[in-house]
Structure formats: C-alpha cells, structure tokens
Design a protein around this motif. Structure first.
Motif, mmCIF file in Angstrom:
data_model
loop_
_atom_site.group_PDB
_atom_site.id
_atom_site.type_symbol
_atom_site.label_atom_id
_atom_site.label_comp_id
_atom_site.label_asym_id
_atom_site.label_seq_id
_atom_site.Cartn_x
_atom_site.Cartn_y
_atom_site.Cartn_z
ATOM 1 N N SER A 23 -1.918 -53.466 -21.157
ATOM 2 C CA SER A 23 -1.961 -52.102 -21.690
ATOM 3 C C SER A 23 -0.570 -51.558 -21.982
ATOM 4 O O SER A 23 -0.416 -50.608 -22.762
ATOM 5 C CB SER A 23 -2.696 -51.172 -20.719
ATOM 6 O OG SER A 23 -2.078 -51.186 -19.441
ATOM 7 N N VAL A 50 1.294 -50.838 -25.718
ATOM 8 C CA VAL A 50 1.320 -49.638 -26.561
ATOM 9 C C VAL A 50 2.749 -49.161 -26.812
ATOM 10 O O VAL A 50 3.069 -48.674 -27.908
ATOM 11 C CB VAL A 50 0.473 -48.509 -25.935
ATOM 12 C CG1 VAL A 50 0.964 -48.143 -24.552
ATOM 13 C CG2 VAL A 50 0.481 -47.274 -26.806
ATOM 14 N N SER A 100 -5.939 -45.129 -29.208
ATOM 15 C CA SER A 100 -6.519 -46.306 -28.560
ATOM 16 C C SER A 100 -7.552 -46.972 -29.471
ATOM 17 O O SER A 100 -8.270 -46.287 -30.208
ATOM 18 C CB SER A 100 -7.183 -45.880 -27.248
ATOM 19 O OG SER A 100 -8.079 -46.871 -26.783
ATOM 20 N N SER A 156 -2.991 -38.398 -20.635
ATOM 21 C CA SER A 156 -3.956 -39.285 -21.297
ATOM 22 C C SER A 156 -3.333 -39.908 -22.549
ATOM 23 O O SER A 156 -3.603 -39.482 -23.678
ATOM 24 C CB SER A 156 -5.207 -38.475 -21.666
ATOM 25 O OG SER A 156 -6.212 -39.300 -22.212
ATOM 26 N N GLY A 208 -3.842 -42.460 -24.269
ATOM 27 C CA GLY A 208 -4.650 -43.192 -25.236
ATOM 28 C C GLY A 208 -4.688 -42.500 -26.583
ATOM 29 O O GLY A 208 -5.166 -43.067 -27.568
ATOM 30 N N SER A 209 -4.184 -41.287 -26.638
ATOM 31 C CA SER A 209 -4.086 -40.532 -27.893
ATOM 32 C C SER A 209 -2.892 -39.595 -27.770
ATOM 33 O O SER A 209 -2.904 -38.682 -26.953
ATOM 34 C CB SER A 209 -5.380 -39.740 -28.133
ATOM 35 O OG SER A 209 -5.284 -38.959 -29.298
ATOM 36 N N SER A 232 0.171 -45.469 -17.836
ATOM 37 C CA SER A 232 -0.244 -44.068 -17.678
ATOM 38 C C SER A 232 0.464 -43.413 -16.489
ATOM 39 O O SER A 232 0.975 -42.295 -16.596
ATOM 40 C CB SER A 232 -1.763 -43.974 -17.491
ATOM 41 O OG SER A 232 -2.442 -44.376 -18.662
ATOM 42 N N SER A 268 -8.157 -35.770 -27.446
ATOM 43 C CA SER A 268 -8.551 -36.923 -26.636
ATOM 44 C C SER A 268 -9.845 -36.690 -25.868
ATOM 45 O O SER A 268 -9.941 -36.988 -24.676
ATOM 46 C CB SER A 268 -7.417 -37.254 -25.653
ATOM 47 O OG SER A 268 -7.603 -38.484 -25.044
ATOM 48 N N ARG A 288 -13.016 -40.682 -27.307
ATOM 49 C CA ARG A 288 -12.478 -41.876 -26.672
ATOM 50 C C ARG A 288 -13.446 -42.407 -25.623
ATOM 51 O O ARG A 288 -14.253 -41.661 -25.068
ATOM 52 C CB ARG A 288 -11.127 -41.574 -26.023
ATOM 53 C CG ARG A 288 -9.988 -41.376 -27.020
ATOM 54 C CD ARG A 288 -8.662 -41.235 -26.282
ATOM 55 N NE ARG A 288 -8.462 -42.367 -25.387
ATOM 56 C CZ ARG A 288 -7.839 -42.290 -24.205
ATOM 57 N NH1 ARG A 288 -7.365 -41.123 -23.781
ATOM 58 N NH2 ARG A 288 -7.688 -43.364 -23.452
ATOM 59 N N PRO A 345 -12.450 -44.357 -22.646
ATOM 60 C CA PRO A 345 -11.485 -44.993 -21.739
ATOM 61 C C PRO A 345 -12.171 -45.746 -20.606
ATOM 62 O O PRO A 345 -13.161 -45.294 -20.037
ATOM 63 C CB PRO A 345 -10.675 -43.804 -21.200
ATOM 64 C CG PRO A 345 -11.581 -42.634 -21.351
ATOM 65 C CD PRO A 345 -12.366 -42.885 -22.593
#
Length: 323
Positions: A122, A125, A146, A208, A210-211, A242, A268, A291, A293
C-alpha cells in the motif's frame, strides 16, 4: 633659582591598556565570528521557511497548450485484481476526466516494489503520486483515488466541488483534532483556502488517504519525501502509510500549515459495508465518491462484487441523455 622639573613619564603600564594601533583582541574576534555565523544560520533558516510557505505555483513558467489542470492518479494492483475489475475502474475514471479536460495517470504497484524495501504494498501510493508529478510537471493538482473507489457524481468538477478557494474555505474543518477522536494537535483556525496544498478527509479513526488532492510544487514534493521516509516505512505502523501520515501531520507543523481537512463525504464517502466511517461519513446518493476500504484484505468481502451495484448505478447515470 629653582625651576620646576617636568613630570616624569611613568614607567608603569596598565595591565589592560591597549595600544591605539593594536587590532581587536582574540576574544573580540571570536565574538564577531560567532555573531556572523549565527546571523548566516538565521538568514538561511528564514529563507527556507519563506521558500516553503510561499505559493507552490508562484514561479512564472510557460505552460504548454493542452496541459491538464488536474491529473487523476490510480494505483492498480494487477496481481490481485481481475481484468474486468480494472476495466470498470478505468472506464469510470476516463469518463470523468474527459468531461473536464483532466488527465488520468494509471500505474501499477509492481513499478514501485523495488523502492518499498519490503514495506507493505500500500506504500506504493506515495512514489506513484511523485511519479505523476514528474510526468505532468505543468499540471496543478493531483487527485489520488484508490482503485477500490468509484466517482459516482460526474456532474461535480473538482474545481467547483473542492478546489475553488472560497468553496474550500467554507468546508474546511478548523480547530479540530487532526486524528480523531482526541488528538491534542488540531487543524489551524486561521488557515485560508488559498494557503492549502493538501486536501484530505478523515474517518472515525484516522486520516483517509485513499482519496486526496495534492498541489504541484516544492511543498508537494517535500511532503511526499517526508511521507516516504525509510524510517516510517520500516516502523511497522499497523496501518502502514495511513498511520505514517497521521504521525507526520501531527508532529510536523510545516505540513499541517498546508493541510485542509474536509468532511468525509466531500471526498471519501465509505460504502455501507466498509467499517470505520465517521459520523455522516457513509455514502449517500449524490455524493462525489464512494470508497470500499479494506475490501482487498478482508476475506469476508469481495471488492468487485461490492462495487458492481454502484458501477451499474453509475453506468445508468452516464447513459442518460440529460447527463
């Protein structure tokens, strides 16, 4: 006749007397040198701060015609994703980018494995976003999303939905714990929309990433370098990148000074099957993004099956003639 004799010059020398032609003492020269060095260090420090905190895009450069203002960064993992799943993700991003003249930057985790040093996949990113900045040096904003996510409301451009400084300032969560629920470090209350280079949401427990949206510039590259520090990758944070982000945002004011937190559903929103959503952080019809997750690491969930109903809903929306 007696004449007064002229006063005789004393042969006694005062121990601290100094010849008027003599230069500064050794002690004095040392003091001057110390002051000069300290002055140079102070000037260098303030120059660095002014450089970092100046507007990231302040340098006047010639931007080639057709340069996309926004680049959408999606890091795929072909070792764990089916081709049908990847096709759906790409179709979703490509439709959105075409509407607003944005660009897509699709890449794969495997490209960055040599740089991860056995850290969780992960982490890819971070170098992926840095790769995108290098590939599109004249683009302004980079929207990392993500692969386990869909853009559900294509009518919302990033400019109108988030990036406009007045709009962003109206949404920014100020003077609240950076990491919920009770971090002693809080977002700055005086920050203005025009000062922001990094936009992200938080869920019930963490930031968060992921976005998120990152602005091109010296500060953006500095931020990615700090985030990808080998020390953090080797630290074995429970949630890898994270938790590393949680750490650097709380303990590095230089990073916090450019960060805007927005409500989770702005950027997100989580699916109903995804744990950890903040209060009012679960997806609702009309939200920009959904999302999923954790779907890739939870053996009781399947990312593609979980996404399919939302993908079908999105497909019906984009197929409508009035859209």
């Amino acid at each position: 006749m007696h004449f007064a004799l002229p006063p005789r010059k004393s042969s006694y020398s005062f121990p601290y007397a100094r010849s008027p032609r003599q230069g500064p003492s050794l002690q004095r020269r040392k003091q001057i040198k110390t002051v000069a060095v300290l002055g140079f260090v102070a000037l260098s420090f303030f120059f660095l701060l002014s450089h970092l905190f100046s507007s990231s895009g302040s340098n006047e450069v010639s931007v080639p015609a057709g340069t996309p203002k926004v680049v959408i960064v999606t890091v795929l993992d072909r070792d764990y994703m089916t081709e049908s799943y990847i096709r759906k993700i790409k179709k979703n991003r490509e439709d959105y980018a075409a509407r607003y003249g944005y660009a897509n930057f699709f890449t794969d985790v495997s490209e960055y494995e040599p740089y991860l040093n056995n850290a969780p996949r992960s982490w890819a990113v971070v170098p992926a976003v840095r790769h995108a900045l290098t590939t599109y040096p004249h683009s302004t904003y980079f929207f990392h999303l993500s692969p386990h996510a869909l853009i559900m409301n294509p009518k919302l451009s990033l400019q109108s939905h988030v990036l406009d400084s007045k709009r962003l300032e109206s949404m920014m969560l100020k003077d609240i714990p950076v990491v919920p629920p009770d971090s002693v470090i809080k977002t700055f209350s005086h920050l203005k929309g025009g000062d922001v280079d990094f936009v992200v949401a938080q869920d019930k427990e963490d930031l968060s990433p992921g976005s998120f949206i990152l602005k091109q510039g010296d500060w953006g590259r500095f931020f990615l370098d700090v985030w990808f520090d080998p020390l953090y990758r080797s630290y074995n944070f429970m949630k890898a990148e994270s938790h590393a982000l949680d750490h650097i945002v709380q303990w590095h004011p230089t990073i916090l000074a450019k960060l805007a937190l927005v409500p989770q559903r702005v950027l997100s929103a989580y699916s109903k099957d995804s744990p950890g959503a903040a209060v009012d952080g679960t997806y609702q019809e009309g939200d920009f993004v959904i999302r999923f997750p954790g779907c890739e690491i939870d053996s009781t969930r399947n990312c593609e099956e979980e996404m399919d109903p939302y993908f079908a809903r999105w497909q019906r929306l984009v197929d409508r003639k009035d859209n």
